[in-house]
Design a protein around this motif. Sequence first.
Motif, PDB file in Angstrom:
ATOM      1  N   LEU A 127      33.519 -68.320 -19.987  1.00 29.12           N
ATOM      2  CA  LEU A 127      34.858 -67.733 -19.974  1.00 29.12           C
ATOM      3  C   LEU A 127      35.857 -68.817 -20.390  1.00 29.12           C
ATOM      4  O   LEU A 127      36.145 -69.730 -19.618  1.00 29.12           O
ATOM      5  N   GLU A 128      36.360 -68.723 -21.595  1.00 26.73           N
ATOM      6  CA  GLU A 128      37.300 -69.735 -22.084  1.00 26.73           C
ATOM      7  C   GLU A 128      38.722 -69.189 -22.002  1.00 26.73           C
ATOM      8  O   GLU A 128      39.041 -68.165 -22.595  1.00 26.73           O
ATOM      9  N   ILE A 129      39.588 -69.879 -21.267  1.00 26.18           N
ATOM     10  CA  ILE A 129      40.973 -69.423 -21.173  1.00 26.18           C
ATOM     11  C   ILE A 129      41.915 -70.293 -22.008  1.00 26.18           C
ATOM     12  O   ILE A 129      43.076 -69.943 -22.186  1.00 26.18           O
ATOM     13  N   TRP A 130      41.414 -71.422 -22.495  1.00 31.12           N
ATOM     14  CA  TRP A 130      42.173 -72.255 -23.443  1.00 31.12           C
ATOM     15  C   TRP A 130      41.169 -73.049 -24.256  1.00 31.12           C
ATOM     16  O   TRP A 130      40.111 -73.428 -23.746  1.00 31.12           O
ATOM     17  N   HIS A 131      41.487 -73.286 -25.554  1.00 32.81           N
ATOM     18  CA  HIS A 131      40.487 -73.891 -26.439  1.00 32.81           C
ATOM     19  C   HIS A 131      40.645 -75.405 -26.590  1.00 32.81           C
ATOM     20  O   HIS A 131      39.654 -76.129 -26.626  1.00 32.81           O
ATOM     21  N   ARG A 132      41.854 -75.866 -26.734  1.00 35.28           N
ATOM     22  CA  ARG A 132      42.090 -77.310 -26.900  1.00 35.28           C
ATOM     23  C   ARG A 132      43.195 -77.769 -25.953  1.00 35.28           C
ATOM     24  O   ARG A 132      44.368 -77.500 -26.242  1.00 35.28           O
TER      25      ARG A 132
ATOM     26  N   GLU B  98      25.032 -67.046 -23.389  1.00 40.33           N
ATOM     27  CA  GLU B  98      24.679 -66.023 -24.375  1.00 40.33           C
ATOM     28  C   GLU B  98      25.916 -65.455 -25.062  1.00 40.33           C
ATOM     29  O   GLU B  98      25.842 -64.928 -26.169  1.00 40.33           O
ATOM     30  N   ALA B  99      27.045 -65.506 -24.356  1.00 40.74           N
ATOM     31  CA  ALA B  99      28.293 -64.957 -24.894  1.00 40.74           C
ATOM     32  C   ALA B  99      29.445 -65.875 -24.516  1.00 40.74           C
ATOM     33  O   ALA B  99      29.404 -66.566 -23.495  1.00 40.74           O
ATOM     34  N   ILE B 100      30.452 -65.886 -25.369  1.00 34.19           N
ATOM     35  CA  ILE B 100      31.698 -66.577 -25.077  1.00 34.19           C
ATOM     36  C   ILE B 100      32.801 -65.528 -25.094  1.00 34.19           C
ATOM     37  O   ILE B 100      32.931 -64.772 -26.062  1.00 34.19           O
ATOM     38  N   VAL B 101      33.554 -65.461 -24.016  1.00 36.51           N
ATOM     39  CA  VAL B 101      34.706 -64.552 -23.938  1.00 36.51           C
ATOM     40  C   VAL B 101      35.943 -65.425 -23.874  1.00 36.51           C
ATOM     41  O   VAL B 101      36.063 -66.282 -22.999  1.00 36.51           O
ATOM     42  N   THR B 102      36.847 -65.214 -24.804  1.00 29.46           N
ATOM     43  CA  THR B 102      38.024 -66.068 -24.892  1.00 29.46           C
ATOM     44  C   THR B 102      39.308 -65.263 -24.897  1.00 29.46           C
ATOM     45  O   THR B 102      39.361 -64.160 -25.449  1.00 29.46           O
ATOM     46  N   GLY B 103      40.314 -65.828 -24.262  1.00 26.89           N
ATOM     47  CA  GLY B 103      41.658 -65.267 -24.330  1.00 26.89           C
ATOM     48  C   GLY B 103      42.583 -66.206 -25.075  1.00 26.89           C
ATOM     49  O   GLY B 103      43.795 -66.036 -25.047  1.00 26.89           O
TER      50      GLY B 103
END
Length: 285
Positions: free
Chosen positions: A175-180, A225-230
């Motif tokens: 669960l990615e809520i910010w990338h950099r 298996e999956a990446i969920v990003t906002g």
Amino acid sequence: MNRVLAFAIMSGAAVGAHALQLKDDRGVTVSLERPAQRMVSLAPHLAEIAFAAGAGASLAGVSSFSRHPIEATRLPVVASHGRVDIERLIALRPDLVLAWQSGNSPLQIDRLKRLGVRVFVTEVRTLADIPRIVRLVGALAGSEVTAEASARQFENEIADLREHFAGQRRVTVFLEIWHRPMLTVNGAHLISDALRVCGGRNVFAAARTLTPLVSREEVLDARPEAIVTGSSGSEAPQAWRGLEPVPAVRNRRIHAIDPDLLHGQGPHAIKGVRALCEQLDLVRR
């Protein structure tokens, strides 16, 4: 300003036996002589909850980014990015302020208390907290019937999703809520609770902090298996260059969900849960 403050302090003073006493999420008992007639919310999800609880007509002020429902956008803004405009808030003469425990400054909450303003503080950590707080606000505003109907509807929809996905194969998810920098959430976060409803498992559930920073090497080791990003733009394959050994990247299972839905803490969070479940179903195919 002095006259406004004096009015607020006098109106907040006790005038007799309290008709209503409720304990908030700080463990503080908030007492009201009568249902709140003028409320202010200090976070977007609290404005949404107030409307869902049938207390929208009593809402006199909100925080910035209060977009749900649309009626909330027409109300005066008294707080932004966790900071409260005390003078503007006091000018609205609220008999109750709804505050967010992890999003509003304890110092500002204490200042409001010293000015005689009653503050009810809550925190959403699980999906069950949303209907719980709807019911509390309904009790504070004297709109229990509407609040109960809204709370039950939310609970029933979550229960239906939980039952539907109970027998599905579990999917490991980053669960990615910010990338950099790369920011995620641990298992105690609301989004992790939504993920569990959908039959998913947060690969960083065991992290010690609620919203930990993670490295690319840690994502490689977790092998989701999956990446969920906002995070805007991070659904693109090039944003994950160098992480091709990760199954989610190799199989292009990177799914973007509108952060307004993914991070929602009010009743419209059900839309975010549905979107999350739909994305995990794509991974299972």
